[in-house]
Design an enzyme around this catalytic site. Structure first.
Site, PDB file in Angstrom:
ATOM      1  N   HIS A 245       1.605   2.552   3.389  1.00 39.93           N
ATOM      2  CA  HIS A 245       0.950   2.064   4.603  1.00 39.93           C
ATOM      3  C   HIS A 245       2.912   2.075   4.852  1.00 39.93           C
ATOM      4  O   HIS A 245       3.692   2.425   4.621  1.00 39.93           O
ATOM      5  CB  HIS A 245       1.402   0.086   4.188  1.00 39.93           C
ATOM      6  CG  HIS A 245      -0.178  -0.546   3.164  1.00 39.93           C
ATOM      7  ND1 HIS A 245       0.231  -1.344   2.038  1.00 39.93           N
ATOM      8  CD2 HIS A 245      -0.894  -0.239   3.564  1.00 39.93           C
ATOM      9  CE1 HIS A 245      -0.783  -1.354   1.346  1.00 39.93           C
ATOM     10  NE2 HIS A 245      -1.703  -0.836   2.920  1.00 39.93           N
TER      11      HIS A 245
ATOM     12  N   CYS B 166       4.459  -7.138  -0.022  1.00 38.24           N
ATOM     13  CA  CYS B 166       3.485  -7.079  -0.634  1.00 38.24           C
ATOM     14  C   CYS B 166       2.580  -8.217  -1.100  1.00 38.24           C
ATOM     15  O   CYS B 166       2.248  -8.735  -1.052  1.00 38.24           O
ATOM     16  CB  CYS B 166       2.581  -6.095  -1.393  1.00 38.24           C
ATOM     17  SG  CYS B 166       3.676  -4.572  -1.006  1.00 38.24           S
TER      18      CYS B 166
HETATM   19  C1  CIR Z   1      -2.842  -0.910  -3.609  1.00 40.80           C
HETATM   20  O1  CIR Z   1      -2.878   0.425  -3.411  1.00 40.80           O
HETATM   21  O2  CIR Z   1      -3.664  -1.950  -2.175  1.00 40.80           O
HETATM   22  C2  CIR Z   1      -1.989  -1.685  -3.968  1.00 40.80           C
HETATM   23  N1  CIR Z   1      -1.717  -1.298  -5.448  1.00 40.80           N
HETATM   24  C3  CIR Z   1      -0.758  -1.968  -3.064  1.00 40.80           C
HETATM   25  C4  CIR Z   1      -1.248  -2.803  -2.155  1.00 40.80           C
HETATM   26  C5  CIR Z   1       0.308  -2.867  -1.882  1.00 40.80           C
HETATM   27  N2  CIR Z   1       1.024  -3.871  -0.657  1.00 40.80           N
HETATM   28  C6  CIR Z   1       1.972  -3.595   0.308  1.00 40.80           C
HETATM   29  O3  CIR Z   1       2.241  -3.099   0.519  1.00 40.80           O
HETATM   30  N3  CIR Z   1       1.884  -4.425   1.499  1.00 40.80           N
END
Ligand code: CIR
Length: 266
Positions: free
Chosen positions: A170, A257
């Site tokens: 991201h 997140c």
């Molecule tokens: C994913 O790959 O979607 C999750 N394992 C990690 C998401 C992390 N989210 C973020 O950086 N906003």
């Protein structure tokens, strides 16, 4: 008359308890599963740090069918003016939006859906005092980003489409806002020129995951596995709150997140 809160001033947040299925969370490189107990402890410390920073935290129940649903930042965006329901770019995460929608509809007077077509993850969205930056990535495509610019415009906010570095999950995996004028960034993202209008603080080589820090009111939450970043921010005068991210790091997550944050008017 009260002045407008800074974009890192929050008094409300939504988080979601990790499900036991979090051990199966998505990841780009497999460094072994995180443990449920470890994730739960990291999440609990994060919620405590938010509360200590004067944020009223609403805790939603775990969703076993959605291993990554602890990362509530991705299916929605929130602002004092309203919320936007997104369409996450990972197939296993798309329906997390349906799960969080009722809470947002109860808490916000204005809730928009991301227009079709396209995908956008909240992890690709960085709110700064100048604009809302949207990083194109494997999760956020051009159609989703353009739809998001249109939704932001309806909320009176300016969207700006930029590029997430190749191979990075991201946009915010590689950066975070430290104050109104300063960006914490990895060298690779800083080099791209996207933050040319900001003062830049560059993450020491080898500590790249520390870039997903989180400024909340008077403190900056930083992963405790990154001592050189902590020392650097401390020396620059920021009040650092180190938080363990070892287990969530195994499923590519950091500190932004795990919450949706905003300044709620009375
Ligand atoms: C994913 O790959 O979607 C999750 N394992 C990690 C998401 C992390 N989210 C973020 O950086 N906003």
């Amino acid at each position: 008359m009260t002045s407008k809160p800074a974009v890192y001033e929050f008094n409300a947040a939504i988080v979601r308890e990790p499900a036991r299925s979090v051990v199966n969370g998505l990841r780009a490189d497999d460094r072994g599963n995180p443990t449920y107990e470890g994730v739960k402890a990291e999440h609990a410390a994060y919620v405590a740090a938010m509360r200590a920073a004067d944020v009223k935290v609403t805790v939603l129940p775990a969703l076993e069918s959605f291993p990554d649903s602890i990362f509530v930042e991705d299916p929605a965006l929130v602002f004092p003016e309203g919320a936007i329901l997104l369409r996450p770019g990972a197939e296993t995460r798309v329906k997390e939006t349906t799960e969080i929608a009722p809470t947002l509809k109860a808490m916000f007077g204005t809730v928009f859906d991301l227009p079709s077509p396209g995908f956008a993850d909240g992890g690709d969205v960085l709110t700064t005092p100048k604009s809302v930056m949207i990083g194109l990535s494997a999760r956020t495509d051009r159609a989703g980003a353009e739809g998001l610019v249109a939704s932001l415009d309806r909320l009176g906010r300016k969207g700006e489409i930029v590029q997430t570095p190749e191979g990075v999950l991201h946009f915010k995996t590689d950066c975070s806002l430290l104050d109104d004028v300063t960006m914490l960034t990895t060298e690779r993202l800083g080099r791209s020129g996207v933050f040319d209008g900001f003062r830049r603080v560059t993450i020491p080589a080898g500590e790249e995951p520390a870039a997903n820090a989180l400024r909340v009111n008077g403190v900056v939450m930083v992963g405790s596995d990154y001592p050189r970043t902590i020392e650097m921010l401390d020396r620059l005068g920021y009040k650092v709150v180190p938080l363990k991210t070892t287990e969530i790091g195994k499923i590519d997550a950091g500190l932004s997140c795990m919450s949706l944050r905003w300044h709620r008017g009375d």
